[in-house]
Design a protein around this motif. Sequence first.
Motif, PDB file in Angstrom:
ATOM      1  N   SER A 149       0.822  -1.210   0.000  1.00  0.00           N
ATOM      2  CA  SER A 149       0.000   0.000   0.000  1.00  0.00           C
ATOM      3  C   SER A 149       0.856   1.260   0.000  1.00  0.00           C
ATOM      4  CB  SER A 149      -0.919   0.011   1.236  1.00  0.00           C
ATOM      5  OG  SER A 149      -0.146  -0.026   2.427  1.00  0.00           O
TER       6      SER A 149
ATOM      7  N   ASP B 132      -5.598  -4.747   2.358  1.00  0.00           N
ATOM      8  CA  ASP B 132      -4.146  -4.977   2.364  1.00  0.00           C
ATOM      9  C   ASP B 132      -3.747  -6.101   3.310  1.00  0.00           C
ATOM     10  OD1 ASP B 132      -4.914  -3.338   4.536  1.00  0.00           O
ATOM     11  OD2 ASP B 132      -2.832  -2.699   4.819  1.00  0.00           O
TER      12      ASP B 132
ATOM     13  N   GLY C 211      -3.277   2.322  -2.326  1.00  0.00           N
ATOM     14  CA  GLY C 211      -2.973   1.959  -0.936  1.00  0.00           C
ATOM     15  C   GLY C 211      -3.966   2.557   0.047  1.00  0.00           C
TER      16      GLY C 211
END
Length: 491
Positions: free
Chosen positions: A350, A395, A386
């Motif tokens: 990310s 993530d 991200g």
Amino acid sequence: MYHVFIFIRLTCDFFLIEYATRGGEKDMGKYNRNATTNLQHMILDFISSFIAYVISIFAYGDISIMFEPRYVMLWLVFIGVYMIMASNNSLYRVTTFFYTDRTIKFVLKSFFLSIAIISAILFIVGESRINIDFYLLYLGFSFFFILCSTFANRIFRKKYSSKDAARTLLVGNPNDFGRFRHYIDRSNMNINIIGYINDKPQLRDNRGEYLGNLDELEKLIHDNAIDQVFFQSSIGEDEDISSYISRCLMIGVTAKVILAPYHVGGMQSYIYSVGTYPVVTYHNVNLNKYSCAVKRGIDILGSIIGIIISIIPMIICAIAIKIDSKGPVIFSQTRVGKNGRQFKMYKLRSMCTDAENKKESLMKQNKVEGGLMFKVENDPRVTRVGKFIRKTSMDELPQFFNVLRGDMSLVGTRPPTLDEVSKYQTDQWRRLSIRPGITGLWQISGRSMITDFDEVVRLDTEYIDSWNIFLDFKIMLVTVMQVFKRNKGAM
């Protein structure tokens, strides 16, 4: 007769399995294995079960079945299984504390386990061989009389068996015996405390139960017809306690040593033997093999389901990450796991590829004091994709593979970096005493709001101290709800 034979065979197999589980004790202290067994309680339960059997037959209205093999076998096997269950629940140990609610709970647990086992056996051999009305009558009367026998045993041992109670001498500091005597009173131990001996020969005591000092031990044993002596282990600091134990054994008196308890908040302890060596274990993490196995089983099953469900979202995120910025799709970092074990933790990338190099320049913006965790607001290293996968916790999806490997758990403490752990104080290491988790109590308590690392440690240790399977399910449920709400406090 064939069904009766099968019934007997299945029952024998059950008893053999129960005996085999105790095989490790076969050659260890064979003379002392039943030293704390409450034989009187066992006899009362057996008699109570027989009374229940007879009354059930009269209540059923068919006396002719009293001596039929299948009904006699039902009674004998049921009370046998119940006594095994009760023994496993410590009901037949004289050292078990007698509290009304706890005792009823143990009796209920043992009784219902016995019903489950016997009912399963009856189902296998053919339940039609035993009349269901009689069976239910027998169960009802058995529970009533067995529960009564449990309380009758308590009353009898405390009020009417003092004549046969072991005449006991206490050796040590009398001020330290108060709690010990309270524990004896709460148990079913049959002890008649005659008095105590001061462990300091130079000190005299005018209290009524004072008999003398340690150097007069042998004479006091003879004069008071003592059966057993309890020594406080702490007297070994100034005296060689083994010499006094040997003296007791030479004259045929039982010697017992009270281990000095060591207490710290949240700590638990238990005692077992390795050969002839007693071992006291102090711990503040769960050591129950069954519950730990269940937790690991849930982790394996949950991680497999998580991988299957998240595989397509991970592929989509991987494509988006590749389009958005240069660098690998998966970010791996060395993290610290259970008791300092190091492992590679996986996440969908990310941040920019040189995020670690830029970390030093951002340390002044760290919201967590002391550098024990790193968290900055609007971190410039986070990419456009991200920001989205962090907000939605996507993530974290590759961590299901960490869980499957056993490096992490679905629920646990946050896995710290090597740099963070290098700054830990002694008491902060305790949060590493279990496997780290994808989520945890700290995460669902609003992790983005917490900037005090001591509060993080408190939440983690609170989870460790109060852990149970239901707490894990609660944390996972709250985590899922927060993720769907896209709450800032979500993972």
